[in-house]
Design a protein around this motif. Structure first.
Motif, PDB file in Angstrom:
ATOM      1  N   LYS A  10      96.577  50.201  45.193  1.00 41.40           N
ATOM      2  CA  LYS A  10      95.252  49.615  45.449  1.00 41.40           C
ATOM      3  C   LYS A  10      95.336  48.306  46.246  1.00 41.40           C
ATOM      4  CE  LYS A  10      93.100  51.751  41.387  1.00 41.40           C
ATOM      5  NZ  LYS A  10      92.175  51.545  40.240  1.00 41.40           N
ATOM      6  N   TYR A  50      85.421  58.436  43.918  1.00 40.57           N
ATOM      7  CA  TYR A  50      85.083  58.002  42.553  1.00 40.57           C
ATOM      8  C   TYR A  50      83.727  58.529  42.077  1.00 40.57           C
ATOM      9  CZ  TYR A  50      89.089  54.795  42.086  1.00 40.57           C
ATOM     10  OH  TYR A  50      90.348  54.258  41.948  1.00 40.57           O
ATOM     11  N   HIS A  53      82.469  58.577  38.538  1.00 41.50           N
ATOM     12  CA  HIS A  53      82.138  57.310  37.874  1.00 41.50           C
ATOM     13  C   HIS A  53      80.805  56.724  38.349  1.00 41.50           C
ATOM     14  CE1 HIS A  53      85.992  57.151  35.935  1.00 41.50           C
ATOM     15  NE2 HIS A  53      86.659  57.053  37.053  1.00 41.50           N
ATOM     16  N   ARG A  56      78.547  54.766  36.102  1.00 43.55           N
ATOM     17  CA  ARG A  56      79.148  53.687  35.308  1.00 43.55           C
ATOM     18  C   ARG A  56      78.730  52.326  35.854  1.00 43.55           C
ATOM     19  NH1 ARG A  56      83.789  54.174  32.091  1.00 43.55           N
ATOM     20  NH2 ARG A  56      84.818  56.163  32.402  1.00 43.55           N
ATOM     21  N   PHE A  58      80.396  49.755  36.403  1.00 39.08           N
ATOM     22  CA  PHE A  58      81.366  49.123  37.299  1.00 39.08           C
ATOM     23  C   PHE A  58      81.498  49.826  38.648  1.00 39.08           C
ATOM     24  CE2 PHE A  58      83.768  51.931  34.364  1.00 39.08           C
ATOM     25  CZ  PHE A  58      84.424  52.762  35.261  1.00 39.08           C
ATOM     26  N   LEU A  62      83.670  48.621  41.860  1.00 45.72           N
ATOM     27  CA  LEU A  62      84.883  49.411  42.094  1.00 45.72           C
ATOM     28  C   LEU A  62      84.964  49.848  43.561  1.00 45.72           C
ATOM     29  CD1 LEU A  62      87.369  51.047  41.162  1.00 45.72           C
ATOM     30  CD2 LEU A  62      85.793  52.855  40.431  1.00 45.72           C
ATOM     31  N   THR A  92      94.859  51.531  31.645  1.00 45.73           N
ATOM     32  CA  THR A  92      93.935  51.082  32.699  1.00 45.73           C
ATOM     33  C   THR A  92      93.772  49.574  32.689  1.00 45.73           C
ATOM     34  OG1 THR A  92      92.721  53.165  32.475  1.00 45.73           O
ATOM     35  CG2 THR A  92      91.580  51.371  33.596  1.00 45.73           C
ATOM     36  N   ARG A 103     101.220  48.471  35.624  1.00 47.29           N
ATOM     37  CA  ARG A 103     100.047  47.613  35.405  1.00 47.29           C
ATOM     38  C   ARG A 103     100.400  46.378  34.587  1.00 47.29           C
ATOM     39  NH1 ARG A 103      96.228  52.870  34.621  1.00 47.29           N
ATOM     40  NH2 ARG A 103      95.291  52.928  36.706  1.00 47.29           N
ATOM     41  N   ILE A 110      91.287  44.692  34.897  1.00 49.07           N
ATOM     42  CA  ILE A 110      90.966  46.118  34.713  1.00 49.07           C
ATOM     43  C   ILE A 110      90.515  46.752  36.024  1.00 49.07           C
ATOM     44  CG2 ILE A 110      88.565  45.773  33.951  1.00 49.07           C
ATOM     45  CD1 ILE A 110      89.091  48.057  31.907  1.00 49.07           C
ATOM     46  N   GLU A 111      89.876  45.965  36.895  1.00 52.23           N
ATOM     47  CA  GLU A 111      89.460  46.495  38.195  1.00 52.23           C
ATOM     48  C   GLU A 111      90.633  46.460  39.186  1.00 52.23           C
ATOM     49  OE1 GLU A 111      85.569  45.823  40.415  1.00 52.23           O
ATOM     50  OE2 GLU A 111      86.880  44.266  41.222  1.00 52.23           O
ATOM     51  N   ASN A 113      93.731  46.799  39.245  1.00 50.23           N
ATOM     52  CA  ASN A 113      94.827  47.230  38.367  1.00 50.23           C
ATOM     53  C   ASN A 113      95.950  47.953  39.122  1.00 50.23           C
ATOM     54  OD1 ASN A 113      93.528  49.634  38.783  1.00 50.23           O
ATOM     55  ND2 ASN A 113      93.275  50.160  36.620  1.00 50.23           N
ATOM     56  N   HIS A 116      96.126  53.773  41.034  1.00 49.55           N
ATOM     57  CA  HIS A 116      95.368  54.885  40.465  1.00 49.55           C
ATOM     58  C   HIS A 116      96.319  56.069  40.334  1.00 49.55           C
ATOM     59  CE1 HIS A 116      92.411  58.063  39.908  1.00 49.55           C
ATOM     60  NE2 HIS A 116      93.104  58.749  40.794  1.00 49.55           N
TER      61      HIS A 116
HETATM   62  P1  CMP Z   1      91.220  54.225  38.145  1.00 50.88           P
HETATM   63  O1  CMP Z   1      92.295  54.961  37.443  1.00 50.88           O
HETATM   64  O2  CMP Z   1      91.372  54.093  39.630  1.00 50.88           O
HETATM   65  O3  CMP Z   1      89.813  54.922  37.833  1.00 50.88           O
HETATM   66  C1  CMP Z   1      88.590  54.208  37.855  1.00 50.88           C
HETATM   67  C2  CMP Z   1      88.778  52.738  38.040  1.00 50.88           C
HETATM   68  O4  CMP Z   1      87.670  51.924  37.714  1.00 50.88           O
HETATM   69  C3  CMP Z   1      89.862  52.250  37.114  1.00 50.88           C
HETATM   70  O5  CMP Z   1      91.124  52.740  37.540  1.00 50.88           O
HETATM   71  C4  CMP Z   1      89.660  50.737  37.191  1.00 50.88           C
HETATM   72  O6  CMP Z   1      90.356  50.156  38.269  1.00 50.88           O
HETATM   73  C5  CMP Z   1      88.168  50.611  37.501  1.00 50.88           C
HETATM   74  N1  CMP Z   1      87.424  49.967  36.430  1.00 50.88           N
HETATM   75  C6  CMP Z   1      86.748  48.813  36.545  1.00 50.88           C
HETATM   76  N2  CMP Z   1      86.164  48.491  35.407  1.00 50.88           N
HETATM   77  C7  CMP Z   1      86.473  49.454  34.510  1.00 50.88           C
HETATM   78  C8  CMP Z   1      86.154  49.680  33.133  1.00 50.88           C
HETATM   79  N3  CMP Z   1      85.396  48.829  32.446  1.00 50.88           N
HETATM   80  N4  CMP Z   1      86.650  50.786  32.549  1.00 50.88           N
HETATM   81  C9  CMP Z   1      87.411  51.668  33.250  1.00 50.88           C
HETATM   82  N5  CMP Z   1      87.738  51.495  34.546  1.00 50.88           N
HETATM   83  C10 CMP Z   1      87.278  50.402  35.174  1.00 50.88           C
END
Ligand code: CMP
Length: 139
Positions: A10, A50, A53, A56, A58, A62, A92, A103, A110-111, A113, A116
């Protein structure tokens, strides 16, 4: 069985010049890079990739993060590749990631990170097909 998975290094990792360090961890975990390219994702690509998601909270952050700089998309091959990759990535949220994982060592949040990885063989195939043609994968 030898299988394939899909990985993204990333923007937080490419920005800190960690492409090699992350790839070394993947290789040390028994995974082989059978395709790799550095790309600047478009907003449309990031939203499409994505899409699961999109409801969601985020999601918008993201997508912005994933287009904030170059990423390296890779196809990894190895024994039980999805699991091997998930084990070496760690949780994650880097705060929950085990010692020695990518990680734990490299992620900022968490963002941001650092990596993937596909969560199933089925999604690995979908994600590989999203970024690669079969002739770009050389095992
Ligand atoms: P990834 O495996 O790429 O899949 C979705 C991504 O959303 C995750 O890794 C994180 O980088 C990002 N993300 C940001 N905030 C959150 C959260 N609260 N929970 C899960 N994923 C998150």
């Amino acid at each position: 069985a030898v299988t394939r998975t899909f990985s993204i290094i990333k923007p937080d990792a490419t920005r800190r010049n960690l492409t090699g360090a992350v790839t070394k961890k993947l290789e040390d975990a028994g995974l082989r890079v059978v395709a790799s390219k550095r790309i600047q994702m478009t907003k449309e690509q990031a939203e499409g990739f994505y899409a699961v998601h999109k409801e969601r909270p985020f999601f918008n952050d993201l997508v912005s993060f994933m287009i904030s700089g170059p990423v390296v998309v890779q196809v990894l091959e190895g024994e039980d590749a999805v699991k091997a990759n998930r084990d070496v990535m760690g949780a994650t949220n880097p705060a929950d990631a085990a010692e020695g994982t990518i990680r734990k060592e490299f992620a900022e949040s968490i963002e941001a990170n650092s990596v993937h990885g596909s969560d199933s063989d089925e999604n690995a195939k979908i994600e590989i097909d999203f970024f690669f043609n079969e002739d770009e994968i050389v095992g």
